[in-house]
Design an enzyme around this catalytic site. Structure first.
Site, PDB file in Angstrom:
ATOM      1  N   MET A 154      -7.494   3.383 -10.899  1.00  0.00           N
ATOM      2  CA  MET A 154      -7.508   4.593 -11.714  1.00  0.00           C
ATOM      3  C   MET A 154      -8.767   4.674 -12.575  1.00  0.00           C
ATOM      4  O   MET A 154      -9.409   3.662 -12.860  1.00  0.00           O
ATOM      5  CB  MET A 154      -6.278   4.638 -12.620  1.00  0.00           C
ATOM      6  CG  MET A 154      -4.954   4.741 -11.884  1.00  0.00           C
ATOM      7  SD  MET A 154      -3.537   4.795 -12.998  1.00  0.00           S
ATOM      8  CE  MET A 154      -3.710   6.455 -13.687  1.00  0.00           C
ATOM      9  N   HIS A 155      -9.083   5.886 -12.991  1.00  0.00           N
ATOM     10  CA  HIS A 155     -10.026   6.187 -14.072  1.00  0.00           C
ATOM     11  C   HIS A 155     -11.510   6.017 -13.731  1.00  0.00           C
ATOM     12  O   HIS A 155     -12.362   6.631 -14.380  1.00  0.00           O
ATOM     13  CB  HIS A 155      -9.761   5.331 -15.317  1.00  0.00           C
ATOM     14  CG  HIS A 155      -8.325   5.203 -15.708  1.00  0.00           C
ATOM     15  ND1 HIS A 155      -7.506   6.292 -15.887  1.00  0.00           N
ATOM     16  CD2 HIS A 155      -7.547   4.109 -15.939  1.00  0.00           C
ATOM     17  CE1 HIS A 155      -6.296   5.875 -16.239  1.00  0.00           C
ATOM     18  NE2 HIS A 155      -6.291   4.552 -16.262  1.00  0.00           N
TER      19      HIS A 155
ATOM     20  N   ASP B 202      -3.225   3.905  -8.335  1.00  0.00           N
ATOM     21  CA  ASP B 202      -2.586   2.637  -7.951  1.00  0.00           C
ATOM     22  C   ASP B 202      -1.227   2.437  -8.605  1.00  0.00           C
ATOM     23  O   ASP B 202      -0.279   1.988  -7.947  1.00  0.00           O
ATOM     24  CB  ASP B 202      -3.517   1.447  -8.222  1.00  0.00           C
ATOM     25  CG  ASP B 202      -4.056   1.381  -9.643  1.00  0.00           C
ATOM     26  OD1 ASP B 202      -3.658   2.214 -10.492  1.00  0.00           O
ATOM     27  OD2 ASP B 202      -4.873   0.490  -9.918  1.00  0.00           O
TER      28      ASP B 202
END
Length: 489
Positions: free
Chosen positions: A81-82, A239
């Protein structure tokens, strides 16, 4: 018979999980890559390394199971992520990806917290943190303005793989919600926030559901791998969203505990209007549900750290055996696992870890057991700060390295006072991606797909007397954590 592939693009490796339409997991392949850190607080990766890892892993899975080439129905994705990927108009990465664990953006986070906190909690449902995507974009715009001016689209890591396979620029709701520039309730980019921050929405990818197809494989990809079937490239999700899908079947009564390097507690929730900022709140891979999660940064890492510093020649099995000779509560020894500061519920990078309560009667076994207990206490603290209205969670499904340690599994059951289930297939995000791909092609319910491929291997039930014995130590753990947080904040 058709085949499905679930791909998980992690922080250090890419994994492909292959399955048949008959409920059989065929096997998996993986390929690793390296983090690039040129100075303190910087954590980056070359997106082209992900493509090479995908190519290698896909070649290997097709060599093992060549019949996949003629009957592959879908490929779906889970990803870290991110992390921020920037593409130019030709679709080439403009720079290395800035990863979720990069912490260079402290000033940008402070600016967002000073000027946008109320809006972020109301619309994005999260406070600003260095790991999220928006502060990275603000850092790029400030420090590399020419590069930002030349940015055609920003993407999340798994979305870049999808672009490689389809030529389409999409993200999904679960990954979009981790950017903190997305309206979690309305499921679109937060135009009001983007306007205030002067970010052009045209640089944002279009948003699909996790079970939507981004399109068929490009012809050149099919030729490259000798694939002859029509293949839906299904979006999948972040995820943790895929990890939840790959573990939880009863969203009302089950939660997820993950104990790897970091630790995660996750529960599904119906959409909420208000959040406290003590946990993360994101869209799930299922469009009708969101999820709450909290993170202990140094979960399994705390045990690794202890072994490396204090017991480098001992095995983990030996440490576990030693811990079992100490009583519940470690003779009042406490371990605070804040070796990297802490995420949930304190969000304090300056929070310090350590051992508290040394007395002359303490033995080495007490110290070792306190590490096991401190990690579990920290994750229970995460759970209890999720603002749940009524505790409907009856059991947790647990994943990660902890599943190999029966002593620790029973400890989690006793500390949480919940049943703990270990699954036969412990593939989390990759399995969740696989489920997204099957849902997208067949329209089946996620729980039905899960049951076809997985089952509960073993359950651990809480002992009421042991839970009561733990409670006093847990209360002391909370008191000491709160005290340290106030001092070090």
């Amino acid at each position: 018979m058709e085949y499905y592939l679930g791909v998980d693009l992690g922080t250090s490796s890419l994994k492909i999980l292959a399955a048949t339409s008959e409920g059989q997991i065929l096997g998996q392949t993986s390929c690793s890559f390296s983090i690039i850190s040129t100075q303190a607080n910087y954590s980056e990766e070359n997106p082209k390394d992900w493509l090479e890892a995908f190519d290698q892993a896909l070649y290997e899975i097709l060599q093992k199971f060549p019949s996949i080439r003629e009957n592959l129905a879908s490929i779906s994705f889970s990803g870290q992520m991110h992390s921020l990927v920037l593409l130019d108009k030709s679709g080439e990465p403009l720079r290395n990806a800035i990863l979720w664990n990069d912490t260079r953006t402290s000033l940008e986070v402070k600016e967002l917290m000073d000027t946008q906190l109320d809006h972020l909690l109301k619309v994005e449902k999260n406070i600003a943190l260095e790991g999220f995507t928006l502060p990275k974009i603000l850092w790029i715009r400030k420090h590399e303005p020419d590069l930002w001016a030349n940015t055609w689209k920003f993407m999340l890591p798994k979305d870049y793989l999808i672009y490689y396979l389809t030529g389409k620029t999409y993200t999904d709701c679960s990954d979009a919600s981790g950017t903190i520039m997305y309206d979690i309730k309305q499921h679109h980019w937060d135009q009001e926030l983007l306007d205030q921050l002067e970010i052009d929405v045209k640089k944002c990818p279009a948003i699909l559901k996790s079970t939507d197809s981004a399109g068929d494989l490009k012809e050149e990809i099919k030729v490259k791998f000798g694939i002859t079937s029509h293949v839906d490239v299904v979006m999948g999700g972040a995820d943790n969203a895929c990890g939840a899908l790959g573990n939880i079947t009863d969203r009302n009564k089950q939660g997820l505990i993950s104990v790897g390097t970091s630790g995660v507690v996750l529960v599904y929730t119906e959409p909420e209007n208000q959040t406290t900022g003590k946990y993360h709140y994101f869209n799930s891979a299922l469009s009708e549900f969101d999820y709450k999660m909290g993170v202990t940064l140094a979960a399994g890492y705390s045990l690794d750290w202890f072994k490396q510093i204090f017991a480098p020649t001992e095995s983990y099995e030996g440490l576990t055996s030693l811990a079992q000779t100490s009583p519940v509560g470690s003779n009042n020894m406490l371990f605070l696992p804040y070796l990297f500061g802490e995420r949930s519920p304190y969000f304090n990078p300056e929070l310090l870890g350590g051992f508290i309560g040394f007395k002359s009667y303490h033995k080495r076994s007490d110290i070792v057991r306190s590490v096991f207990e401190g990690i579990a206490f920290s994750l229970r603290n995460v759970y209890e700060n999720m603002g749940l209205d009524g505790d409907t969670i009856e059991k947790f499904r647990i994943t990660g390295g902890v599943v190999k340690n029966e002593f620790w599994l029973q400890m989690f059951a006793d500390i949480f006072n919940k049943e703990i289930e270990v699954l036969e297939l412990d593939e989390g995000p990759a399995f969740g991606a696989l489920i997204c791909g099957i849902m997208g092609v067949t329209g089946k319910e996620s729980a039905d797909i899960w049951t076809q491929y997985n089952r509960v291997k073993r359950s651990y039930f809480p002992n009421g007397e042991t839970h009561t014995s733990y409670q006093n130590t847990f209360d002391r753990f909370i008191d000491q954590s709160e005290c340290c947080n106030k001092i070090q904040n």
